[in-house]
Design a protein around this motif. Structure first.
Motif, PDB file in Angstrom:
ATOM      1  N   ARG A  28     -17.633   6.722  36.512  1.00 14.96           N
ATOM      2  CA  ARG A  28     -17.712   7.923  35.706  1.00 14.96           C
ATOM      3  C   ARG A  28     -16.467   8.780  35.917  1.00 14.96           C
ATOM      4  O   ARG A  28     -16.116   9.599  35.083  1.00 14.96           O
ATOM      5  N   TYR A  29     -15.836   8.605  37.071  1.00 15.35           N
ATOM      6  CA  TYR A  29     -14.759   9.506  37.478  1.00 15.35           C
ATOM      7  C   TYR A  29     -13.442   8.755  37.583  1.00 15.35           C
ATOM      8  O   TYR A  29     -13.414   7.558  37.830  1.00 15.35           O
ATOM      9  N   VAL A  30     -12.389   9.502  37.415  1.00 18.38           N
ATOM     10  CA  VAL A  30     -11.046   8.959  37.633  1.00 18.38           C
ATOM     11  C   VAL A  30     -10.388   9.850  38.674  1.00 18.38           C
ATOM     12  O   VAL A  30     -10.494  11.071  38.615  1.00 18.38           O
ATOM     13  N   LYS A  31      -9.741   9.204  39.632  1.00 19.13           N
ATOM     14  CA  LYS A  31      -9.057   9.986  40.649  1.00 19.13           C
ATOM     15  C   LYS A  31      -7.567   9.900  40.391  1.00 19.13           C
ATOM     16  O   LYS A  31      -7.028   8.803  40.269  1.00 19.13           O
ATOM     17  N   ILE A  32      -6.905  11.045  40.247  1.00 19.03           N
ATOM     18  CA  ILE A  32      -5.455  11.002  40.047  1.00 19.03           C
ATOM     19  C   ILE A  32      -4.781  11.948  41.033  1.00 19.03           C
ATOM     20  O   ILE A  32      -5.384  12.899  41.522  1.00 19.03           O
ATOM     21  N   TRP A  33      -3.542  11.638  41.321  1.00 18.11           N
ATOM     22  CA  TRP A  33      -2.744  12.480  42.213  1.00 18.11           C
ATOM     23  C   TRP A  33      -1.744  13.239  41.377  1.00 18.11           C
ATOM     24  O   TRP A  33      -0.997  12.651  40.613  1.00 18.11           O
ATOM     25  N   GLN A  34      -1.757  14.540  41.539  1.00 18.09           N
ATOM     26  CA  GLN A  34      -0.735  15.360  40.905  1.00 18.09           C
ATOM     27  C   GLN A  34       0.189  15.828  42.031  1.00 18.09           C
ATOM     28  O   GLN A  34      -0.187  16.643  42.839  1.00 18.09           O
ATOM     29  N   GLY A  35       1.360  15.277  42.074  1.00 20.20           N
ATOM     30  CA  GLY A  35       2.270  15.555  43.171  1.00 20.20           C
ATOM     31  C   GLY A  35       2.294  14.397  44.136  1.00 20.20           C
ATOM     32  O   GLY A  35       1.582  13.443  43.915  1.00 20.20           O
ATOM     33  N   PRO A  36       3.095  14.423  45.204  1.00 21.23           N
ATOM     34  CA  PRO A  36       4.012  15.505  45.607  1.00 21.23           C
ATOM     35  C   PRO A  36       5.247  15.664  44.727  1.00 21.23           C
ATOM     36  O   PRO A  36       5.892  16.696  44.817  1.00 21.23           O
ATOM     37  N   GLN A  37       5.573  14.633  43.904  1.00 24.84           N
ATOM     38  CA  GLN A  37       6.684  14.858  42.975  1.00 24.84           C
ATOM     39  C   GLN A  37       6.109  14.889  41.575  1.00 24.84           C
ATOM     40  O   GLN A  37       5.667  13.857  41.070  1.00 24.84           O
ATOM     41  N   HIS A  38       6.094  16.058  41.003  1.00 21.72           N
ATOM     42  CA  HIS A  38       5.467  16.190  39.699  1.00 21.72           C
ATOM     43  C   HIS A  38       5.999  17.466  39.078  1.00 21.72           C
ATOM     44  O   HIS A  38       6.081  18.481  39.757  1.00 21.72           O
ATOM     45  N   PRO A  39       6.374  17.433  37.821  1.00 19.61           N
ATOM     46  CA  PRO A  39       6.925  18.665  37.235  1.00 19.61           C
ATOM     47  C   PRO A  39       5.903  19.795  37.178  1.00 19.61           C
ATOM     48  O   PRO A  39       6.270  20.961  37.085  1.00 19.61           O
ATOM     49  N   GLY A  40       4.629  19.471  37.279  1.00 16.26           N
ATOM     50  CA  GLY A  40       3.620  20.522  37.146  1.00 16.26           C
ATOM     51  C   GLY A  40       3.191  21.141  38.448  1.00 16.26           C
ATOM     52  O   GLY A  40       2.316  21.994  38.445  1.00 16.26           O
ATOM     53  N   VAL A  41       3.750  20.749  39.574  1.00 16.94           N
ATOM     54  CA  VAL A  41       3.367  21.409  40.815  1.00 16.94           C
ATOM     55  C   VAL A  41       4.549  22.212  41.317  1.00 16.94           C
ATOM     56  O   VAL A  41       5.689  21.910  41.017  1.00 16.94           O
ATOM     57  N   THR A  42       4.260  23.252  42.068  1.00 13.58           N
ATOM     58  CA  THR A  42       5.332  24.080  42.609  1.00 13.58           C
ATOM     59  C   THR A  42       5.691  23.536  43.973  1.00 13.58           C
ATOM     60  O   THR A  42       4.869  23.548  44.875  1.00 13.58           O
ATOM     61  N   VAL A  56     -11.773  18.706  35.872  1.00 13.00           N
ATOM     62  CA  VAL A  56     -11.670  18.482  37.304  1.00 13.00           C
ATOM     63  C   VAL A  56     -13.023  18.766  37.944  1.00 13.00           C
ATOM     64  O   VAL A  56     -13.587  19.846  37.770  1.00 13.00           O
ATOM     65  N   VAL A  57     -13.551  17.795  38.682  1.00 14.16           N
ATOM     66  CA  VAL A  57     -14.807  18.043  39.380  1.00 14.16           C
ATOM     67  C   VAL A  57     -14.599  18.156  40.883  1.00 14.16           C
ATOM     68  O   VAL A  57     -15.479  18.620  41.597  1.00 14.16           O
ATOM     69  N   ASP A  58     -13.453  17.720  41.376  1.00 13.01           N
ATOM     70  CA  ASP A  58     -13.165  17.877  42.798  1.00 13.01           C
ATOM     71  C   ASP A  58     -11.653  17.958  42.959  1.00 13.01           C
ATOM     72  O   ASP A  58     -10.923  17.230  42.287  1.00 13.01           O
ATOM     73  N   CYS A  59     -11.216  18.867  43.823  1.00  3.55           N
ATOM     74  CA  CYS A  59      -9.781  19.010  44.043  1.00  3.55           C
ATOM     75  C   CYS A  59      -9.537  19.122  45.535  1.00  3.55           C
ATOM     76  O   CYS A  59     -10.224  19.869  46.236  1.00  3.55           O
ATOM     77  N   ARG A  60      -8.601  18.360  46.024  1.00  5.39           N
ATOM     78  CA  ARG A  60      -8.180  18.457  47.416  1.00  5.39           C
ATOM     79  C   ARG A  60      -6.685  18.710  47.431  1.00  5.39           C
ATOM     80  O   ARG A  60      -5.949  18.021  46.738  1.00  5.39           O
ATOM     81  N   THR A  61      -6.261  19.694  48.218  1.00  7.31           N
ATOM     82  CA  THR A  61      -4.818  19.902  48.324  1.00  7.31           C
ATOM     83  C   THR A  61      -4.309  19.139  49.532  1.00  7.31           C
ATOM     84  O   THR A  61      -4.954  19.106  50.582  1.00  7.31           O
ATOM     85  N   HIS A  62      -3.172  18.528  49.363  1.00  8.42           N
ATOM     86  CA  HIS A  62      -2.545  17.808  50.475  1.00  8.42           C
ATOM     87  C   HIS A  62      -1.157  18.398  50.689  1.00  8.42           C
ATOM     88  O   HIS A  62      -0.327  18.375  49.782  1.00  8.42           O
ATOM     89  N   VAL A  63      -0.960  18.932  51.872  1.00  9.75           N
ATOM     90  CA  VAL A  63       0.362  19.454  52.203  1.00  9.75           C
ATOM     91  C   VAL A  63       0.928  18.611  53.337  1.00  9.75           C
ATOM     92  O   VAL A  63       0.250  17.736  53.857  1.00  9.75           O
TER      93      VAL A  63
END
Lengths: 391, 193
Positions: A28-42, A56-63
């Motif tokens: 039912r879900y798709v997991k995608i990574w936005q970043g670490p290199q992505h024009p849409g992230v700061t 988005v049903v779940d978001c995890r930040t990775h630093v």
């Protein structure tokens, strides 16, 4: 009453600690990574998004992509040797780090800075805020597909960087504010050149207002997006213009005046809509207010020395003690907690980055229920700055 | 500020209190009373803003000092609640139920100092240092220089120059050559002896 995309729930609901129970094997879900290199992230930061369709049903930040261990490095260096390090903690606004480190060391060592030094510091801080917020406007517009504004605003930030180059010799990391005051006097005729740049920025801001804030696409996408209820401000540690956008009137410059802000004439800029559009409008207003502040500072700056005499900085022992100093950066409250044990090296320096809790705790909560296409705009809107999150 | 400290002293076992300036004071409490004190400060005294949670490693005394800095938006004043926990068994009560943002600070402290906060959400997940297998890096006994020398090394085929010598050879080639020759002769003379 317009529709809110996130309902105003109780902040004490344990949403931030419950891992959403999602059956990831259900297709039912798709997991995608936005970043670490992505024009849409700061900056270099990754968002692990679980999508259901487009939502988005779940978001995890990775630093951790920019971790350079500054706080640890500072423990091995003398106070004066920390200055090339601290300014790198936030790339777009380095001067707040320099000022706060200097202010913490001065407070522990009991050094008074001359009056003109304080005025020049305030001038530098306001110039940085103008440069940062001007660039930020471009970033916010670009996140919604208005790339031209990014080019205008970055080009106009460069005029301020030219001023910094003339003043300090460096464009990005200035190392101009040092303990005891500032490194040296303003160059001759500097005020006139600042005024010329301010006029250009005012002009571009009025242009940006026409094409950004009156743009139907920007309005349609930004209005109602990323709503932050005022009751979240305290639990999530939200500060700065993000909190002011939610109608909570907090501004360190007014509440705990530092440098010369108690002598300047300005107002807190408070909104209430608390969405991405409102925050962008507030920050545009803040640029204009910074410009007014710079004009006031240049007009009322007294004469005199710019730097107090310091003991030999290579053998500078700061008496044991601990302190916390704060300032209002373009992103919110920035603070330094410094512990000295009476030796030549700081025992511990801890940086409270303004966007630390914004990016880590708040973003994970705000992203829920937002369309994947709006994540970039949302992330820019709460002004994440990865270098200060990881330090 | 003074009245606040007096009220806190009545209620909690304040072992030490310093007033740093008009709007900033630090108090030291036993670690068991910190959550109580934080709740009291938040709900009764109006310190609603958690500024930061920080740790200081006092390796010579065998303790970690934890500092919770709280801010009052009405009176515009700060209070730092300090506590000391044993360095060999660093466990502290979590305050994630008081401030949603606290869990991020606790996760960072867990990673950087190895201080455990049982019950704090996702506290054991790596935050910044994925795949780290050394002692927590912000502890004082972690040697950054040794770690850097063991982990990072110059690329093969790279030459490093002593800056003083390289500049001498560039600016004064003749003198540098003569100096080199003399040093060589001296070395050979020594070998013969």
């Amino acid at each position: 009453m317009k529709e809110r995309r996130i309902s105003e729930t109780n902040p004490w609901e344990p949403t931030w600690c419950d891992v959403p129970k999602l059956d990831l094997k259900s297709e039912r879900y798709v997991k995608i990574w936005q970043g670490p290199q992505h024009p849409g992230v700061t900056g270099n930061m990754a968002l692990e998004l679980t999508l259901e369709g487009d939502v988005v049903v779940d978001c995890r930040t990775h630093v951790g992509y920019l971790h350079r261990g500054f706080e640890k490095l500072m423990e091995r260096r003398r106070y004066i040797q920390c200055f090339p390090i601290v300014c790198r903690i936030c790339v777009p606004e380095p001067d707040y780090n320099e000022y706060l480190f200097a202010a913490a060391a001065e407070e522990l060592a009991g050094i008074e800075i001359p009056e003109r030094g304080a005025w020049i510091r305030a001038l530098v801080l306001e110039l940085t805020r103008t440069a940062f917020l001007t660039m930020w406007l471009g970033g916010q517009a670009a996140a919604f597909g208005l790339g031209t504004i990014g080019q205008w605003s970055v080009a106009h930030r460069d005029f301020i960087l030219d001023l910094f180059e003339e003043l300090t010799g460096h464009r990005i990391y200035h190392m101009y504010i040092i303990p005891g005051g500032v490194r040296h006097e303003l160059p001759e005729g500097f005020a006139g050149r600042v005024e010329a740049v301010l006029e250009r920025i005012e002009k571009i801001i009025s242009d940006i207002e026409k094409v950004m804030f009156h743009n139907a696409v920007f309005k349609a996408r930004a209005k109602g997006l990323g709503y932050i209820p005022p009751s979240w401000v305290e639990p999530y540690g939200i500060t700065g213009s993000t909190a002011r956008g939610a109608g909570v009137a907090i501004d360190v410059r007014k509440d705990n005046p530092y440098l010369v802000y108690d002598k300047l004439d300005f107002e807190k800029i408070v909104g209430g809509e608390s969405d991405v559009y409102e925050r962008a409008v507030l920050r545009k207003e803040e640029i204009l207010m910074s410009i007014r502040l710079i004009r006031q500072i240049l007009k009322r700056m007294p004469g005199g020395p710019v730097r107090a005499k310091l003991p030999n900085v290579f053998h500078w022992r700061i008496p044991a003690g601990e302190t916390y100093v704060r300032a209002e950066s373009g992103r919110g409250e920035m603070g330094y907690y410094m512990v000295s044990d009476g030796t030549e090296y700081p025992r511990r320096v801890n940086v409270r980055g303004a966007s630390y809790t914004h990016a880590m705790a708040l973003l994970e909560r705000l992203a829920l229920g937002v369309s994947n296409a709006d994540i970039a705009g949302l992330m820019t809107s709460i002004q994440t700055c990865p270098p200060e999150i990881e330090r | 500020m003074k009245e606040l400290l007096e009220r806190l002293e009545d209620r909690f076992t304040v072992t030490e209190s310093d007033v740093e300036r008009d709007n900033l004071a630090f108090i030291t409490l036993p670690s068991k009373e910190v959550v109580q004190a934080a709740t009291h400060l938040r709900d009764i005294e109006g310190f609603g803003h958690l500024v930061m949670i920080s740790a200081v490693d006092y390796i010579e005394r065998g303790i970690f000092q934890l500092t919770y800095i709280l801010h009052n938006y009405d009176k515009h004043s700060d209070i730092g609640v300090r506590t000391e926990i044993d360095r060999r068994n660093p466990v502290m009560d979590s305050i994630h139920h008081l401030w949603a943002a606290a869990r991020v600070y606790q996760q960072e402290l867990r990673e950087m100092f190895g201080i455990d906060f049982p019950g704090s959400p996702r506290v054991d997940e790596p935050m910044i240092l994925e795949g780290w297998d050394n002692i927590p890096p912000m502890r004082k006994d972690f040697d950054t220089k040794k770690y850097a020398e063991e982990t990072y090394f110059p690329r093969e085929g790279r030459v490093t120059y002593d800056p003083a010598r390289a500049m001498e050879e560039k600016n004064y080639p003749l003198e540098a050559r003569v100096k080199k020759r003399i040093q060589k002769l001296l070395r050979e003379g020594k070998d013969e002896d």
